[in-house]
Design a protein around this motif. Sequence first.
Motif, PDB file in Angstrom:
ATOM      1  N   TRP A  55       3.624  -0.299   6.516  1.00 43.53           N
ATOM      2  CA  TRP A  55       3.527   0.434   5.257  1.00 43.53           C
ATOM      3  C   TRP A  55       2.143   0.228   4.669  1.00 43.53           C
ATOM      4  O   TRP A  55       1.700  -0.915   4.490  1.00 43.53           O
ATOM      5  CB  TRP A  55       4.592  -0.044   4.284  1.00 43.53           C
ATOM      6  N   GLN A  56       1.454   1.313   4.365  1.00 43.52           N
ATOM      7  CA  GLN A  56       0.104   1.239   3.826  1.00 43.52           C
ATOM      8  C   GLN A  56       0.020   1.847   2.430  1.00 43.52           C
ATOM      9  O   GLN A  56       0.832   2.691   2.045  1.00 43.52           O
ATOM     10  CB  GLN A  56      -0.883   1.968   4.740  1.00 43.52           C
ATOM     11  N   LEU A  57      -0.989   1.394   1.730  1.00 43.59           N
ATOM     12  CA  LEU A  57      -1.294   1.892   0.399  1.00 43.59           C
ATOM     13  C   LEU A  57      -2.712   2.453   0.433  1.00 43.59           C
ATOM     14  O   LEU A  57      -3.657   1.747   0.794  1.00 43.59           O
ATOM     15  CB  LEU A  57      -1.187   0.735  -0.599  1.00 43.59           C
ATOM     16  N   HIS A  58      -2.862   3.725   0.089  1.00 46.00           N
ATOM     17  CA  HIS A  58      -4.178   4.368   0.077  1.00 46.00           C
ATOM     18  C   HIS A  58      -4.691   4.627  -1.333  1.00 46.00           C
ATOM     19  O   HIS A  58      -5.859   4.971  -1.516  1.00 46.00           O
ATOM     20  CB  HIS A  58      -4.127   5.687   0.861  1.00 46.00           C
ATOM     21  N   ASN A  59      -3.836   4.456  -2.301  1.00 39.86           N
ATOM     22  CA  ASN A  59      -4.207   4.583  -3.714  1.00 39.86           C
ATOM     23  C   ASN A  59      -3.287   3.684  -4.520  1.00 39.86           C
ATOM     24  O   ASN A  59      -2.141   3.448  -4.143  1.00 39.86           O
ATOM     25  CB  ASN A  59      -4.050   6.030  -4.220  1.00 39.86           C
ATOM     26  N   TYR A  60      -3.801   3.189  -5.640  1.00 38.07           N
ATOM     27  CA  TYR A  60      -2.944   2.445  -6.552  1.00 38.07           C
ATOM     28  C   TYR A  60      -2.092   3.425  -7.345  1.00 38.07           C
ATOM     29  O   TYR A  60      -2.497   4.562  -7.611  1.00 38.07           O
ATOM     30  CB  TYR A  60      -3.780   1.601  -7.515  1.00 38.07           C
ATOM     31  N   GLY A  61      -0.896   2.980  -7.705  1.00 40.82           N
ATOM     32  CA  GLY A  61      -0.025   3.842  -8.477  1.00 40.82           C
ATOM     33  C   GLY A  61       1.421   3.414  -8.374  1.00 40.82           C
ATOM     34  O   GLY A  61       1.738   2.219  -8.385  1.00 40.82           O
ATOM     35  N   GLY A  62       2.318   4.394  -8.231  1.00 42.01           N
ATOM     36  CA  GLY A  62       3.735   4.114  -8.159  1.00 42.01           C
ATOM     37  C   GLY A  62       4.208   3.859  -6.745  1.00 42.01           C
ATOM     38  O   GLY A  62       3.436   3.875  -5.782  1.00 42.01           O
ATOM     39  N   ILE A  63       5.515   3.661  -6.611  1.00 42.47           N
ATOM     40  CA  ILE A  63       6.112   3.351  -5.319  1.00 42.47           C
ATOM     41  C   ILE A  63       5.929   4.496  -4.327  1.00 42.47           C
ATOM     42  O   ILE A  63       5.876   4.285  -3.108  1.00 42.47           O
ATOM     43  CB  ILE A  63       7.602   3.008  -5.515  1.00 42.47           C
ATOM     44  N   ASP A  96       3.732  -8.120  -5.191  1.00 37.81           N
ATOM     45  CA  ASP A  96       3.589  -6.885  -4.425  1.00 37.81           C
ATOM     46  C   ASP A  96       3.670  -5.673  -5.336  1.00 37.81           C
ATOM     47  O   ASP A  96       2.879  -4.730  -5.209  1.00 37.81           O
ATOM     48  CB  ASP A  96       4.671  -6.797  -3.346  1.00 37.81           C
ATOM     49  N   LEU A  97       4.620  -5.679  -6.245  1.00 40.52           N
ATOM     50  CA  LEU A  97       4.765  -4.571  -7.185  1.00 40.52           C
ATOM     51  C   LEU A  97       3.552  -4.480  -8.099  1.00 40.52           C
ATOM     52  O   LEU A  97       3.052  -3.390  -8.390  1.00 40.52           O
ATOM     53  CB  LEU A  97       6.045  -4.749  -8.009  1.00 40.52           C
ATOM     54  N   ALA A  98       3.048  -5.629  -8.536  1.00 42.79           N
ATOM     55  CA  ALA A  98       1.867  -5.641  -9.407  1.00 42.79           C
ATOM     56  C   ALA A  98       0.632  -5.132  -8.669  1.00 42.79           C
ATOM     57  O   ALA A  98      -0.147  -4.331  -9.203  1.00 42.79           O
ATOM     58  CB  ALA A  98       1.629  -7.050  -9.947  1.00 42.79           C
ATOM     59  N   MET A  99       0.436  -5.569  -7.423  1.00 40.50           N
ATOM     60  CA  MET A  99      -0.727  -5.134  -6.645  1.00 40.50           C
ATOM     61  C   MET A  99      -0.638  -3.655  -6.287  1.00 40.50           C
ATOM     62  O   MET A  99      -1.656  -2.983  -6.157  1.00 40.50           O
ATOM     63  CB  MET A  99      -0.868  -5.990  -5.389  1.00 40.50           C
ATOM     64  N   LEU A 100       0.577  -3.145  -6.125  1.00 39.97           N
ATOM     65  CA  LEU A 100       0.766  -1.719  -5.902  1.00 39.97           C
ATOM     66  C   LEU A 100       0.166  -0.903  -7.049  1.00 39.97           C
ATOM     67  O   LEU A 100      -0.401   0.168  -6.853  1.00 39.97           O
ATOM     68  CB  LEU A 100       2.257  -1.419  -5.746  1.00 39.97           C
ATOM     69  N   ARG A 101       0.271  -1.445  -8.253  1.00 35.24           N
ATOM     70  CA  ARG A 101      -0.238  -0.770  -9.444  1.00 35.24           C
ATOM     71  C   ARG A 101      -1.721  -1.033  -9.688  1.00 35.24           C
ATOM     72  O   ARG A 101      -2.306  -0.500 -10.620  1.00 35.24           O
ATOM     73  CB  ARG A 101       0.558  -1.219 -10.661  1.00 35.24           C
ATOM     74  N   ASP A 389      13.484   1.322   4.702  1.00 33.72           N
ATOM     75  CA  ASP A 389      13.913   1.458   3.306  1.00 33.72           C
ATOM     76  C   ASP A 389      13.098   0.585   2.363  1.00 33.72           C
ATOM     77  O   ASP A 389      13.539   0.275   1.251  1.00 33.72           O
ATOM     78  CB  ASP A 389      15.395   1.082   3.184  1.00 33.72           C
ATOM     79  N   LEU A 390      11.918   0.184   2.791  1.00 31.62           N
ATOM     80  CA  LEU A 390      11.108  -0.702   1.957  1.00 31.62           C
ATOM     81  C   LEU A 390      10.842  -0.144   0.558  1.00 31.62           C
ATOM     82  O   LEU A 390      10.861  -0.907  -0.416  1.00 31.62           O
ATOM     83  CB  LEU A 390       9.793  -1.035   2.672  1.00 31.62           C
ATOM     84  N   PRO A 391      10.587   1.155   0.372  1.00 27.34           N
ATOM     85  CA  PRO A 391      10.413   1.659  -1.002  1.00 27.34           C
ATOM     86  C   PRO A 391      11.630   1.387  -1.890  1.00 27.34           C
ATOM     87  O   PRO A 391      11.469   1.141  -3.099  1.00 27.34           O
ATOM     88  CB  PRO A 391      10.200   3.160  -0.797  1.00 27.34           C
ATOM     89  N   GLN A 392      12.831   1.387  -1.312  1.00 28.16           N
ATOM     90  CA  GLN A 392      14.018   1.062  -2.093  1.00 28.16           C
ATOM     91  C   GLN A 392      14.001  -0.397  -2.533  1.00 28.16           C
ATOM     92  O   GLN A 392      14.475  -0.736  -3.621  1.00 28.16           O
ATOM     93  CB  GLN A 392      15.276   1.356  -1.280  1.00 28.16           C
ATOM     94  N   ALA A 393      13.458  -1.259  -1.679  1.00 29.73           N
ATOM     95  CA  ALA A 393      13.321  -2.664  -2.055  1.00 29.73           C
ATOM     96  C   ALA A 393      12.363  -2.809  -3.238  1.00 29.73           C
ATOM     97  O   ALA A 393      12.583  -3.626  -4.138  1.00 29.73           O
ATOM     98  CB  ALA A 393      12.827  -3.480  -0.855  1.00 29.73           C
ATOM     99  N   PHE A 394      11.300  -2.004  -3.245  1.00 30.19           N
ATOM    100  CA  PHE A 394      10.380  -2.015  -4.382  1.00 30.19           C
ATOM    101  C   PHE A 394      11.075  -1.512  -5.648  1.00 30.19           C
ATOM    102  O   PHE A 394      10.840  -2.037  -6.743  1.00 30.19           O
ATOM    103  CB  PHE A 394       9.148  -1.158  -4.080  1.00 30.19           C
ATOM    104  N   GLU A 395      11.920  -0.501  -5.510  1.00 27.60           N
ATOM    105  CA  GLU A 395      12.675   0.005  -6.662  1.00 27.60           C
ATOM    106  C   GLU A 395      13.589  -1.079  -7.222  1.00 27.60           C
ATOM    107  O   GLU A 395      13.730  -1.222  -8.441  1.00 27.60           O
ATOM    108  CB  GLU A 395      13.495   1.231  -6.264  1.00 27.60           C
TER     109      GLU A 395
END
Length: 410
Positions: A55-63, A96-101, A389-395
């Motif tokens: 799972w990669q993140l290319h921009n900060y923001g929401g799940i 993880d949730l904080a760094m996502l943002r 289902d990792l995004p559900q874990a973030f939710e």
Amino acid sequence: MQTAGNNAILALRRFFLLARRHCSVSAQTASAGSQTNATQPPPPSKSGEAKMRGWQLHNYGGIEELQLSDKLRIPQIRSSNECLVRVRTTAVNPIDLAMLRGYGAAVLNKMRCQPGDGIEFPLTLGREFCGELVQKGMGVPADTLPLGTRVWGVVPVQASAGAHAEYVAVPSYCLAPAPKELDDSEAASVLYAGLTAWSGLYITGGLGGPCGAVTADGGGAHKRVLVLGGSGGVGSLAIQMLKSQKVQVLATCSENATEMVRNLGADLVVDYNNSEAMEELCKYAPYDIVLDCSGQGGEKAAESKFDFRQYITFSSPLLANIDKQGLGLGALKNVFDLVQTNIRSVSQRGGLVKWGFFSPAPQGIQFLKKLVEQRKLMPQIDSSYGFGDLPQAFEKMKGGHLRGKIVVKL
């Protein structure tokens, strides 16, 4: 201003790399030619190419910014003390949730990028894991970490490639053989929260004296500690750690979690929504340490009704101030905030406010492993998800009110 900012970065870098002093001397003296060699090549994917899912993140923001790919390159061993692990189970933590943002981006991007390289993305989150050691640098001792070993470990917060992928590469001081007393899900639920609690108590709080911070001996017998937020990932492990060291432990949590926290060994459990019950905590003051695992922050310390010698919070404004105001002004704001908070705290409650941080110290890992083997520590698992289902874990993490850790199985 710039000098203050640079000093802040250097201080943070020194903190995050504290554990390097405990690494094997052989890893430091390996020759340049052997540093990039490994004892076994990474296993190929079904297609014959060295690719993996992650799972990669290319921009900060929401799940919704999380993107699953099956064409990611398997991390390469780049130094003599690095290890490549095939991840079996990982976890989702508040960080993880904080760094996502975008939390901490100003500092962490400076630490993860090479000079002149401003490339920040893509990022792979995930701070802890349980898996199998499949490759290692020449400086990693064969007797302590043979290939094929089932290991548990953590990923430094400044690393851009985390454990939310099929493979992760970390320095050898960040992992160890996983205790056989735990299954994969349990083993992936201990180290990040456990090392956060251990660092707050023994490095920041000095609970066990000088030896408590530099050895796996623990300590703190007959001290009195109040744990705020005893039902969460950090709080639940902190209670067990403290009780194993014969510390008197009091804890707060919501009403529906009091039985669980009591079963962890806390001597007194109080519903934080019950004002009369909270008044009872004053009878046990002053506390040697108030450990804030509930996100209240240091500014709430002076408002408490009980005295303490130390108030240690894991919700510091350190990175947030730099994110908001830049390196120079942010560093100055941190100094101002800490001084102002302590003036109020000392004058009203008689104790100091300190900021606690996660530290990937090998002596901390050894301490936690010892407690697991003695059956004095067992992680609490709130829920489990499949890798897809990792995004559900973030939710689930975003919703809060957890009773332990959220694990993700690969």
